[in-house]
Design a protein around this motif. Structure first.
Motif, PDB file in Angstrom:
ATOM      1  N   ILE A 134      -3.056   7.724  16.717  1.00  9.84           N
ATOM      2  CA  ILE A 134      -4.044   6.709  17.096  1.00  9.84           C
ATOM      3  C   ILE A 134      -3.431   5.731  18.092  1.00  9.84           C
ATOM      4  CG2 ILE A 134      -5.371   4.743  16.235  1.00  9.84           C
ATOM      5  CD1 ILE A 134      -5.777   6.350  13.637  1.00  9.84           C
ATOM      6  N   GLY A 135      -2.175   5.309  17.835  1.00 11.13           N
ATOM      7  CA  GLY A 135      -1.507   4.385  18.747  1.00 11.13           C
ATOM      8  C   GLY A 135      -1.315   4.969  20.132  1.00 11.13           C
ATOM      9  N   VAL A 136      -0.892   6.219  20.194  1.00 12.47           N
ATOM     10  CA  VAL A 136      -0.680   6.874  21.491  1.00 12.47           C
ATOM     11  C   VAL A 136      -2.014   7.090  22.204  1.00 12.47           C
ATOM     12  CG1 VAL A 136       0.132   8.982  22.615  1.00 12.47           C
ATOM     13  CG2 VAL A 136       1.473   7.968  20.757  1.00 12.47           C
ATOM     14  N   ALA A 137      -3.049   7.462  21.453  1.00  9.73           N
ATOM     15  CA  ALA A 137      -4.369   7.657  22.053  1.00  9.73           C
ATOM     16  C   ALA A 137      -4.889   6.349  22.652  1.00  9.73           C
ATOM     17  CB  ALA A 137      -5.346   8.190  21.009  1.00  9.73           C
ATOM     18  N   PHE A 138      -4.680   5.239  21.933  1.00 10.01           N
ATOM     19  CA  PHE A 138      -5.121   3.945  22.447  1.00 10.01           C
ATOM     20  C   PHE A 138      -4.346   3.567  23.709  1.00 10.01           C
ATOM     21  CE2 PHE A 138      -5.038  -0.761  22.487  1.00 10.01           C
ATOM     22  CZ  PHE A 138      -6.410  -1.005  22.549  1.00 10.01           C
ATOM     23  N   PHE A 139      -3.059   3.890  23.730  1.00  9.24           N
ATOM     24  CA  PHE A 139      -2.245   3.625  24.916  1.00  9.24           C
ATOM     25  C   PHE A 139      -2.801   4.341  26.147  1.00  9.24           C
ATOM     26  CE2 PHE A 139       1.232   5.651  27.425  1.00  9.24           C
ATOM     27  CZ  PHE A 139       1.574   4.546  28.190  1.00  9.24           C
ATOM     28  N   TYR A 140      -3.086   5.625  26.014  1.00  9.23           N
ATOM     29  CA  TYR A 140      -3.609   6.380  27.159  1.00  9.23           C
ATOM     30  C   TYR A 140      -5.031   5.961  27.500  1.00  9.23           C
ATOM     31  CZ  TYR A 140       0.422   9.443  27.414  1.00  9.23           C
ATOM     32  OH  TYR A 140       1.707   9.930  27.588  1.00  9.23           O
ATOM     33  N   PHE A 141      -5.814   5.554  26.493  1.00  8.71           N
ATOM     34  CA  PHE A 141      -7.171   5.102  26.767  1.00  8.71           C
ATOM     35  C   PHE A 141      -7.154   3.815  27.587  1.00  8.71           C
ATOM     36  CE2 PHE A 141     -11.090   2.826  25.237  1.00  8.71           C
ATOM     37  CZ  PHE A 141     -11.977   3.613  25.957  1.00  8.71           C
ATOM     38  N   THR A 142      -6.287   2.878  27.223  1.00 10.01           N
ATOM     39  CA  THR A 142      -6.194   1.629  27.987  1.00 10.01           C
ATOM     40  C   THR A 142      -5.678   1.881  29.404  1.00 10.01           C
ATOM     41  OG1 THR A 142      -3.954   1.192  27.134  1.00 10.01           O
ATOM     42  CG2 THR A 142      -5.802   0.228  25.930  1.00 10.01           C
ATOM     43  N   ARG A 143      -4.814   2.863  29.556  1.00 11.50           N
ATOM     44  CA  ARG A 143      -4.259   3.159  30.881  1.00 11.50           C
ATOM     45  C   ARG A 143      -5.283   3.810  31.801  1.00 11.50           C
ATOM     46  NH1 ARG A 143       1.742   5.255  32.147  1.00 11.50           N
ATOM     47  NH2 ARG A 143       2.006   3.114  31.500  1.00 11.50           N
ATOM     48  N   GLN A 144      -6.217   4.564  31.223  1.00 12.28           N
ATOM     49  CA  GLN A 144      -7.153   5.326  32.043  1.00 12.28           C
ATOM     50  C   GLN A 144      -8.528   4.671  32.179  1.00 12.28           C
ATOM     51  OE1 GLN A 144      -7.176   9.171  30.191  1.00 12.28           O
ATOM     52  NE2 GLN A 144      -5.001   9.526  30.564  1.00 12.28           N
ATOM     53  N   ASN A 145      -8.812   3.687  31.322  1.00 15.07           N
ATOM     54  CA  ASN A 145     -10.125   3.042  31.356  1.00 15.07           C
ATOM     55  C   ASN A 145     -10.060   1.771  32.209  1.00 15.07           C
ATOM     56  OD1 ASN A 145     -12.122   0.896  30.200  1.00 15.07           O
ATOM     57  ND2 ASN A 145     -12.965   2.867  29.566  1.00 15.07           N
ATOM     58  N   LEU A 202       0.818  -1.202   0.000  1.00 16.57           N
ATOM     59  CA  LEU A 202       0.000   0.000   0.000  1.00 16.57           C
ATOM     60  C   LEU A 202       0.858   1.261   0.000  1.00 16.57           C
ATOM     61  CD1 LEU A 202      -2.901   1.127   0.103  1.00 16.57           C
ATOM     62  CD2 LEU A 202      -2.764   1.048   2.603  1.00 16.57           C
ATOM     63  N   GLY A 203       2.121   1.116   0.390  1.00 15.19           N
ATOM     64  CA  GLY A 203       3.006   2.271   0.428  1.00 15.19           C
ATOM     65  C   GLY A 203       2.784   3.158   1.630  1.00 15.19           C
ATOM     66  N   VAL A 204       2.234   2.597   2.706  1.00 15.56           N
ATOM     67  CA  VAL A 204       1.938   3.360   3.922  1.00 15.56           C
ATOM     68  C   VAL A 204       2.665   2.718   5.095  1.00 15.56           C
ATOM     69  CG1 VAL A 204       0.141   4.014   5.573  1.00 15.56           C
ATOM     70  CG2 VAL A 204      -0.308   4.163   3.120  1.00 15.56           C
ATOM     71  N   VAL A 205       3.394   3.520   5.849  1.00 14.42           N
ATOM     72  CA  VAL A 205       4.038   3.056   7.077  1.00 14.42           C
ATOM     73  C   VAL A 205       3.098   3.375   8.234  1.00 14.42           C
ATOM     74  CG1 VAL A 205       6.012   3.293   8.624  1.00 14.42           C
ATOM     75  CG2 VAL A 205       6.348   3.385   6.144  1.00 14.42           C
ATOM     76  N   SER A 206       2.577   2.336   8.861  1.00 12.22           N
ATOM     77  CA  SER A 206       1.598   2.514   9.931  1.00 12.22           C
ATOM     78  C   SER A 206       2.240   2.276  11.292  1.00 12.22           C
ATOM     79  CB  SER A 206       0.426   1.538   9.739  1.00 12.22           C
ATOM     80  OG  SER A 206      -0.410   1.532  10.874  1.00 12.22           O
ATOM     81  N   PHE A 207       2.005   3.195  12.208  1.00  8.90           N
ATOM     82  CA  PHE A 207       2.468   3.056  13.584  1.00  8.90           C
ATOM     83  C   PHE A 207       1.371   2.488  14.485  1.00  8.90           C
ATOM     84  CE2 PHE A 207       6.042   5.179  12.144  1.00  8.90           C
ATOM     85  CZ  PHE A 207       6.950   5.465  13.147  1.00  8.90           C
ATOM     86  N   ALA A 208       0.295   2.008  13.884  1.00 15.84           N
ATOM     87  CA  ALA A 208      -0.844   1.539  14.676  1.00 15.84           C
ATOM     88  C   ALA A 208      -0.939   0.025  14.727  1.00 15.84           C
ATOM     89  CB  ALA A 208      -2.142   2.117  14.114  1.00 15.84           C
ATOM     90  N   GLN A 209       0.082  -0.699  14.256  1.00 18.63           N
ATOM     91  CA  GLN A 209      -0.023  -2.160  14.214  1.00 18.63           C
ATOM     92  C   GLN A 209       0.010  -2.778  15.610  1.00 18.63           C
ATOM     93  OE1 GLN A 209      -0.906  -1.196  11.045  1.00 18.63           O
ATOM     94  NE2 GLN A 209      -0.816  -3.426  11.016  1.00 18.63           N
ATOM     95  N   VAL A 210       0.763  -2.182  16.515  1.00 21.19           N
ATOM     96  CA  VAL A 210       0.759  -2.659  17.897  1.00 21.19           C
ATOM     97  C   VAL A 210      -0.612  -2.414  18.526  1.00 21.19           C
ATOM     98  CG1 VAL A 210       1.717  -2.247  20.201  1.00 21.19           C
ATOM     99  CG2 VAL A 210       3.239  -2.445  18.231  1.00 21.19           C
ATOM    100  N   THR A 211      -1.263  -1.339  18.132  1.00 20.50           N
ATOM    101  CA  THR A 211      -2.625  -1.081  18.605  1.00 20.50           C
ATOM    102  C   THR A 211      -3.567  -2.195  18.169  1.00 20.50           C
ATOM    103  OG1 THR A 211      -2.287   1.313  18.547  1.00 20.50           O
ATOM    104  CG2 THR A 211      -4.562   0.528  18.459  1.00 20.50           C
ATOM    105  N   LEU A 212      -3.460  -2.621  16.911  1.00 19.69           N
ATOM    106  CA  LEU A 212      -4.316  -3.693  16.399  1.00 19.69           C
ATOM    107  C   LEU A 212      -4.024  -5.005  17.123  1.00 19.69           C
ATOM    108  CD1 LEU A 212      -4.151  -2.888  12.586  1.00 19.69           C
ATOM    109  CD2 LEU A 212      -5.849  -2.162  14.257  1.00 19.69           C
ATOM    110  N   ALA A 213      -2.745  -5.277  17.363  1.00 17.22           N
ATOM    111  CA  ALA A 213      -2.384  -6.464  18.139  1.00 17.22           C
ATOM    112  C   ALA A 213      -2.945  -6.359  19.559  1.00 17.22           C
ATOM    113  CB  ALA A 213      -0.871  -6.627  18.174  1.00 17.22           C
ATOM    114  N   GLY A 214      -2.916  -5.145  20.109  1.00 14.74           N
ATOM    115  CA  GLY A 214      -3.435  -4.932  21.457  1.00 14.74           C
ATOM    116  C   GLY A 214      -4.940  -5.113  21.545  1.00 14.74           C
ATOM    117  N   VAL A 215      -5.657  -4.710  20.500  1.00 12.63           N
ATOM    118  CA  VAL A 215      -7.112  -4.904  20.486  1.00 12.63           C
ATOM    119  C   VAL A 215      -7.437  -6.389  20.601  1.00 12.63           C
ATOM    120  CG1 VAL A 215      -9.169  -4.759  19.031  1.00 12.63           C
ATOM    121  CG2 VAL A 215      -7.644  -2.790  19.227  1.00 12.63           C
ATOM    122  N   ALA A 216      -6.761  -7.213  19.798  1.00 14.11           N
ATOM    123  CA  ALA A 216      -6.994  -8.659  19.853  1.00 14.11           C
ATOM    124  C   ALA A 216      -6.544  -9.227  21.199  1.00 14.11           C
ATOM    125  CB  ALA A 216      -6.251  -9.353  18.710  1.00 14.11           C
TER     126      ALA A 216
END
Length: 321
Positions: A117-128, A46-60
């Motif tokens: 998105i990755g950083v937002a998910f990190f703080y959301f998991t920490r605070q929820n 796709l030609g896109v470097v995504s920093f959200a792959q750990v987030t997707l792994a974390g969701v699962a």
């Protein structure tokens, strides 16, 4: 044939490796390689470097912990036959949503959006604390039973991880040859031409991110079973950068190079303490990464391919003479 050539020695590894090498080195590298594979897939096709792959792994991973056995008394226990597909579906949906948000972004803009998105998910998991149990996360996430033991034992987990890694590689190879995969590559190469032909680019982008969620989610499930816990630290900026480093070392444009980068990273992570202070590991990995970028800008996989071509070329020349 090439995949079978690689698989054969890997199948025989438990016969010669002790539990330390099997679990702490090879299995861990395969798990990280699966997650990095999802990043390399997006970067390559796709030609896109995504920093959200750990987030997707974390969701699962969080889904497995929330809907499976744990020792924190939080969640809704479901049968394993339901939990695993549910975790993968949630990871795919999360990937699709991220793809939709980032559908118009390329280059540094895609990196910044997915990182946010990755950083937002990190703080959301920490605070929820309702879904993610906040800072503490979930512990006691025991892998499924297997006879007198469970899939978390060294040999069973290794073979399970090897099987999942193989399936992921085969799925990537099949996806990129499918009509949808060809459309994804067309978006990478000439999105303007697709739009001129009346073909929307949103669907291929969302589909690519959803597929990467499937791959990353598979690694996330295995990682939770391997660690037997998941918390906000599992999806923090550290793991996000680690996956990027692994992908760059192996070759960001070579999906299977993710496993090469993973084994290099894990070996350095484990044995660097014998050479330097643990607090200086980031310095060491930074130096190694810099040297690899200088010597092999396209990663170790491309370097190995170039060497193989030179050897074949030299052998062909010697036969002619």
């Amino acid at each position: 044939m090439r995949l079978l050539f690689v698989l054969l020695p890997l199948v025989l590894v438990p016969l010669i490796a002790n539990d330390f090498w099997l679990s702490q080195v090879i299995t861990r590298a395969l798990i990280l390689g699966i997650i990095a594979l999802s990043l390399c897939f997006l970067a390559t096709y796709l030609g896109v470097v995504s920093f959200a792959q750990v987030t997707l792994a974390g969701v699962a991973g969080y889904a497995i912990a929330y809907f499976g056995p744990n020792t924190v008394g939080l969640g809704i226990p479901l049968p394993l036959i339901v939990t695993i597909p549910l975790a993968l579906i949630l990871a795919m949906l999360a990937g699709a949503m991220i793809g939709y948000v980032a559908r118009r972004s390329r280059g540094i803009y895609a990196i910044m959006i997915t990182l946010a998105i990755g950083v937002a998910f990190f703080y959301f998991t920490r605070q929820n604390y309702v879904l993610f149990n906040g800072f503490t996360g979930f512990s006691g996430v025991i892998p499924p039973a297997l006879g007198d033991g469970n899939w978390g034992d060294a040999v069973p987990l290794y073979y399970l991880t090897l099987l999942v890694a193989t399936i992921c590689v085969v799925l990537v190879q099949g996806f990129v040859r499918s009509p949808l995969g060809l459309a994804v590559q067309a978006v990478r190469d000439a999105p303007g031409r697709l739009l001129a032909l009346g073909i929307p680019t949103t669907l291929p982008i969302v589909a690519a991110f959803a597929f990467s969620g499937l791959i990353a989610g598979s690694g996330g499930i295995l990682n939770v079973w391997y660690q037997e816990r998941v918390s906000s630290f599992s999806v923090g900026i550290g793991p996000i950068i680690d996956i990027l480093i692994i992908a760059v070392i192996g070759g960001l444009r070579h999906p299977t190079g993710a496993f090469v980068g993973a084994i290099v990273y894990v070996v350095l992570d484990i044995f660097a303490i014998d050479l330097i202070d643990r607090d200086r590991f980031n310095l060491l990995i930074g130096i190694v990464l810099l040297l690899i970028i200088i010597a092999a800008p396209n990663g170790l996989s491309q370097l190995a391919i170039d060497w193989a071509k030179k050897l074949r070329g030299g052998a062909a020349t010697s036969r002619k003479t």
